[in-house]
Design an enzyme around this catalytic site. Sequence first.
Site, PDB file in Angstrom:
ATOM      1  N   HIS A  19      -3.395   6.353  14.813  1.00  0.00           N
ATOM      2  CA  HIS A  19      -3.341   7.815  14.738  1.00  0.00           C
ATOM      3  C   HIS A  19      -3.334   8.410  16.158  1.00  0.00           C
ATOM      4  O   HIS A  19      -2.573   9.322  16.452  1.00  0.00           O
ATOM      5  CB  HIS A  19      -4.571   8.375  14.012  1.00  0.00           C
ATOM      6  CG  HIS A  19      -4.688   8.002  12.562  1.00  0.00           C
ATOM      7  ND1 HIS A  19      -5.806   7.417  12.038  1.00  0.00           N
ATOM      8  CD2 HIS A  19      -3.829   8.158  11.523  1.00  0.00           C
ATOM      9  CE1 HIS A  19      -5.653   7.231  10.728  1.00  0.00           C
ATOM     10  NE2 HIS A  19      -4.450   7.662  10.392  1.00  0.00           N
ATOM     11  N   LYS A  43      -8.070  11.485  -3.977  1.00  0.00           N
ATOM     12  CA  LYS A  43      -8.072  10.233  -3.227  1.00  0.00           C
ATOM     13  C   LYS A  43      -9.351   9.460  -3.560  1.00  0.00           C
ATOM     14  O   LYS A  43     -10.398  10.053  -3.793  1.00  0.00           O
ATOM     15  CB  LYS A  43      -8.039  10.558  -1.724  1.00  0.00           C
ATOM     16  CG  LYS A  43      -7.589   9.400  -0.889  1.00  0.00           C
ATOM     17  CD  LYS A  43      -6.320   9.697  -0.159  1.00  0.00           C
ATOM     18  CE  LYS A  43      -5.846   8.416   0.500  1.00  0.00           C
ATOM     19  NZ  LYS A  43      -4.698   8.638   1.330  1.00  0.00           N
ATOM     20  N   ARG A  95       4.923   3.308   9.185  1.00  0.00           N
ATOM     21  CA  ARG A  95       4.757   1.916   9.585  1.00  0.00           C
ATOM     22  C   ARG A  95       5.755   1.064   8.815  1.00  0.00           C
ATOM     23  O   ARG A  95       6.359   1.542   7.857  1.00  0.00           O
ATOM     24  CB  ARG A  95       3.317   1.448   9.290  1.00  0.00           C
ATOM     25  CG  ARG A  95       2.310   2.036  10.248  1.00  0.00           C
ATOM     26  CD  ARG A  95       0.921   2.049   9.669  1.00  0.00           C
ATOM     27  NE  ARG A  95       0.851   2.963   8.538  1.00  0.00           N
ATOM     28  CZ  ARG A  95      -0.265   3.252   7.873  1.00  0.00           C
ATOM     29  NH1 ARG A  95      -1.382   2.661   8.210  1.00  0.00           N
ATOM     30  NH2 ARG A  95      -0.252   4.102   6.874  1.00  0.00           N
ATOM     31  N   SER A 133      -6.527   2.850   8.371  1.00  0.00           N
ATOM     32  CA  SER A 133      -7.959   3.182   8.260  1.00  0.00           C
ATOM     33  C   SER A 133      -8.616   2.257   7.249  1.00  0.00           C
ATOM     34  O   SER A 133      -9.742   1.812   7.422  1.00  0.00           O
ATOM     35  CB  SER A 133      -8.137   4.628   7.803  1.00  0.00           C
ATOM     36  OG  SER A 133      -7.634   5.516   8.760  1.00  0.00           O
TER      37      SER A 133
HETATM   38  P1  ADP Z   1      -2.900   9.898   4.355  1.00  0.00           P
HETATM   39  O1  ADP Z   1      -3.957   9.760   3.332  1.00  0.00           O
HETATM   40  O2  ADP Z   1      -2.373  11.279   4.494  1.00  0.00           O
HETATM   41  O3  ADP Z   1      -1.833   8.867   4.317  1.00  0.00           O
HETATM   42  P2  ADP Z   1      -3.912   8.596   6.762  1.00  0.00           P
HETATM   43  O4  ADP Z   1      -5.079   9.037   7.586  1.00  0.00           O
HETATM   44  O5  ADP Z   1      -3.980   7.256   6.145  1.00  0.00           O
HETATM   45  O6  ADP Z   1      -3.748   9.744   5.707  1.00  0.00           O
HETATM   46  O7  ADP Z   1      -2.590   8.699   7.620  1.00  0.00           O
HETATM   47  C1  ADP Z   1      -2.146   9.910   8.146  1.00  0.00           C
HETATM   48  C2  ADP Z   1      -0.762   9.712   8.697  1.00  0.00           C
HETATM   49  O8  ADP Z   1      -0.812   8.822   9.797  1.00  0.00           O
HETATM   50  C3  ADP Z   1       0.216   9.098   7.708  1.00  0.00           C
HETATM   51  O9  ADP Z   1       1.497   9.646   7.946  1.00  0.00           O
HETATM   52  C4  ADP Z   1       0.211   7.642   8.070  1.00  0.00           C
HETATM   53  O10 ADP Z   1       1.454   7.028   7.759  1.00  0.00           O
HETATM   54  C5  ADP Z   1       0.018   7.716   9.559  1.00  0.00           C
HETATM   55  N1  ADP Z   1      -0.609   6.511  10.083  1.00  0.00           N
HETATM   56  C6  ADP Z   1      -1.729   5.888   9.665  1.00  0.00           C
HETATM   57  N2  ADP Z   1      -1.981   4.788  10.392  1.00  0.00           N
HETATM   58  C7  ADP Z   1      -0.988   4.710  11.299  1.00  0.00           C
HETATM   59  C8  ADP Z   1      -0.647   3.791  12.321  1.00  0.00           C
HETATM   60  N3  ADP Z   1      -1.349   2.686  12.558  1.00  0.00           N
HETATM   61  N4  ADP Z   1       0.430   4.059  13.045  1.00  0.00           N
HETATM   62  C9  ADP Z   1       1.177   5.146  12.795  1.00  0.00           C
HETATM   63  N5  ADP Z   1       0.954   6.029  11.838  1.00  0.00           N
HETATM   64  C10 ADP Z   1      -0.127   5.821  11.098  1.00  0.00           C
END
Ligand code: ADP
Length: 166
Positions: A19, A43, A95, A133
């Site tokens: 992130h 969620k 990803r 995460s």
């Molecule tokens: P959500 O529940 O909205 O998917 P996340 O916190 O899991 O929330 O992810 C938020 C955004 O960041 C999403 O677009 C996800 O694809 C992106 N994201 C999560 N991890 C990574 C990573 N390692 N690299 C790039 N983008 C990421």
Amino acid sequence: MMKTLALYPGSFDPVTKGHEDLIRRCASLFENVVVAVAHNPNKQVSLFEVEERLKFLTKSVEIMGLSNVSVTQFSGLTVKFAKQIGASVIIRGLRVISDFEYECSMYQANRTLEDTIDTLFLMPSLEYQFLSSRMVREIAYFQGDITSFVSPHVQQALLQKVKSTA
Ligand code: ADP
């Protein structure tokens, strides 16, 4: 740099180096960036409260020294929130393979709901392609080393959380 306000929404439970990589790059692409933690009652149960997730993100942004990035929270539809704050672009991470189907349907739904707001996808740097995460939460739960995946302030909080729930 695009003279645009970009919204980067997500769960950030907790914020990872993946992130942070995206936030850093958004900050150099767009004039202003809002990173927003979504309240999502549908969620699966989250590990950290929204307030804690906000605190971690705020600290990450501070450490990265990004003065054009602010951190907030929202509930409801992402496109509605984007419109409300005057963002014309939503940023999502993409990803390898795993995110594609979900992001595709979200993209189409959001375009149908609000066609003045577009979504741009950024791919993370290679080292963060497989980082999520959820993976970080699981490794922390089993007392694995998460140094490579999250910043020190998040690592500390995760270790504490795992101890308190053990
Ligand atoms: P959500 O529940 O909205 O998917 P996340 O916190 O899991 O929330 O992810 C938020 C955004 O960041 C999403 O677009 C996800 O694809 C992106 N994201 C999560 N991890 C990574 C990573 N390692 N690299 C790039 N983008 C990421």
